[in-house]
Design a protein around this motif. Structure first.
Motif, short mmCIF file in Angstrom:
data_model
loop_
_atom_site.label_atom_id
_atom_site.label_comp_id
_atom_site.label_asym_id
_atom_site.label_seq_id
_atom_site.Cartn_x
_atom_site.Cartn_y
_atom_site.Cartn_z
N ASN A 9 -4.91 -5.60 -7.22
CA ASN A 9 -3.89 -5.89 -8.13
C ASN A 9 -3.65 -7.24 -8.55
O ASN A 9 -2.63 -7.66 -9.02
CB ASN A 9 -2.60 -5.06 -7.89
N GLN A 10 -4.36 -8.25 -7.77
CA GLN A 10 -4.31 -9.64 -8.19
C GLN A 10 -2.84 -10.29 -8.04
O GLN A 10 -2.22 -10.91 -8.67
CB GLN A 10 -4.79 -9.94 -9.48
N ASN A 11 -2.37 -10.02 -6.74
CA ASN A 11 -0.97 -10.51 -6.21
C ASN A 11 -1.14 -11.38 -5.16
O ASN A 11 -0.13 -11.80 -4.65
CB ASN A 11 -0.10 -9.32 -6.09
N ASN A 12 -2.10 -11.97 -4.92
CA ASN A 12 -2.59 -12.81 -3.79
C ASN A 12 -2.12 -12.34 -2.14
O ASN A 12 -1.93 -13.03 -1.54
CB ASN A 12 -1.92 -14.26 -3.89
N ARG A 13 -2.27 -10.78 -2.22
CA ARG A 13 -1.92 -10.21 -1.09
C ARG A 13 -3.08 -9.17 -0.87
O ARG A 13 -3.31 -8.72 -1.69
CB ARG A 13 -0.45 -9.63 -1.00
N ILE A 14 -3.40 -8.98 0.29
CA ILE A 14 -4.23 -8.04 0.80
C ILE A 14 -3.39 -6.83 1.18
O ILE A 14 -3.00 -6.51 2.44
CB ILE A 14 -5.36 -8.29 1.60
N ALA A 15 -3.14 -5.74 0.55
CA ALA A 15 -2.50 -4.59 0.98
C ALA A 15 -3.52 -3.61 1.78
O ALA A 15 -4.68 -3.90 1.76
CB ALA A 15 -2.08 -3.59 -0.43
N LEU A 16 -2.88 -2.71 2.39
CA LEU A 16 -3.67 -1.90 3.38
C LEU A 16 -4.64 -1.04 2.69
O LEU A 16 -5.80 -0.87 3.19
CB LEU A 16 -2.55 -0.87 4.19
N ALA A 17 -4.25 -0.54 1.34
CA ALA A 17 -5.33 0.34 0.79
C ALA A 17 -6.42 -0.53 0.33
O ALA A 17 -7.69 -0.16 0.20
CB ALA A 17 -4.62 0.86 -0.51
N GLU A 18 -6.02 -1.78 -0.08
CA GLU A 18 -7.28 -2.83 -0.31
C GLU A 18 -8.16 -3.40 1.02
O GLU A 18 -9.35 -3.11 0.63
CB GLU A 18 -6.70 -4.05 -1.09
N LEU A 19 -7.57 -3.31 1.93
CA LEU A 19 -8.45 -3.54 3.28
C LEU A 19 -9.08 -2.30 3.59
O LEU A 19 -10.31 -2.63 3.92
CB LEU A 19 -7.18 -3.98 4.32
N LEU A 20 -8.44 -1.14 3.37
CA LEU A 20 -9.40 0.34 3.65
C LEU A 20 -10.47 0.26 2.81
O LEU A 20 -11.57 0.73 3.40
CB LEU A 20 -8.31 1.21 3.76
N ARG A 21 -10.46 -0.18 1.57
CA ARG A 21 -11.69 0.12 0.60
C ARG A 21 -12.51 -0.92 0.96
O ARG A 21 -13.85 -0.44 1.02
CB ARG A 21 -11.34 -0.51 -0.81
N VAL A 22 -12.32 -2.11 1.77
CA VAL A 22 -13.57 -2.99 2.04
C VAL A 22 -13.98 -2.37 3.44
O VAL A 22 -15.14 -2.51 3.89
CB VAL A 22 -13.23 -4.46 2.33
N ILE A 23 -13.18 -1.88 4.15
CA ILE A 23 -13.65 -1.05 5.55
C ILE A 23 -14.69 -0.05 5.16
O ILE A 23 -15.39 0.14 5.87
CB ILE A 23 -12.24 -0.66 6.41
N GLN A 24 -14.28 0.67 3.99
CA GLN A 24 -15.33 1.67 3.28
C GLN A 24 -16.61 0.95 3.24
O GLN A 24 -17.70 1.73 3.66
CB GLN A 24 -14.70 2.31 2.35
N PHE A 25 -16.77 -0.08 2.66
CA PHE A 25 -17.86 -0.72 2.51
C PHE A 25 -18.60 -0.94 3.58
O PHE A 25 -19.94 -0.95 3.81
CB PHE A 25 -17.78 -2.04 1.58
N TYR A 26 -17.98 -1.48 4.33
CA TYR A 26 -18.41 -1.84 5.93
C TYR A 26 -19.01 -0.75 6.57
O TYR A 26 -20.10 -0.63 7.13
CB TYR A 26 -17.48 -2.47 6.72
N ASN A 27 -18.26 0.54 6.51
CA ASN A 27 -18.72 1.56 7.22
C ASN A 27 -19.90 2.22 6.63
O ASN A 27 -20.62 3.11 7.16
CB ASN A 27 -17.60 2.62 7.53
#
Length: 103
Positions: A9-27
């Protein structure tokens, strides 16, 4: 890029849902580009794939290889924990971003 790829959402914050998305890529052992007509919230698909015609995710910086490794994931966790991040390409950070609010 001024905004991090994880910051959907381009608000210069990483929300939990956004972090979980990248964790999905990692996993998932990687990520690749969405191929139209398919869509996703960030333009990427979790898991290995052939389509790499889009810009790599900005979390994928320590040897850009279409994989998110643990140190790259932990960098995003740092932004999440700091409550924000900003683009700082001249500050010598590993990914061109700084944690927190701009000075």
């Amino acid at each position: 890029r001024e905004f991090h790829s994880a910051d959907i959402n381009q608000n210069n914050r990483i929300a939990l849902a956004e972090l979980l998305r990248v964790i999905q890529f990692y996993n998932s052992g990687g990520y690749h580009c969405v191929v139209p007509p398919a869509t996703s919230e960030d333009g990427y698909v979790a898991g290995p794939g052939e389509d790499k015609d889009c810009c790599p995710h900005t979390s994928d910086y320590n040897t850009q290889n279409w994989l998110i490794n643990l140190s790259e994931l932990l960098r995003l966790v740092q932004f999440y924990n700091a409550g924000g991040y900003y683009h700082c390409p001249l500050d010598g950070t590993e990914d061109g971003y700084c944690a927190g609010e701009p000075a």
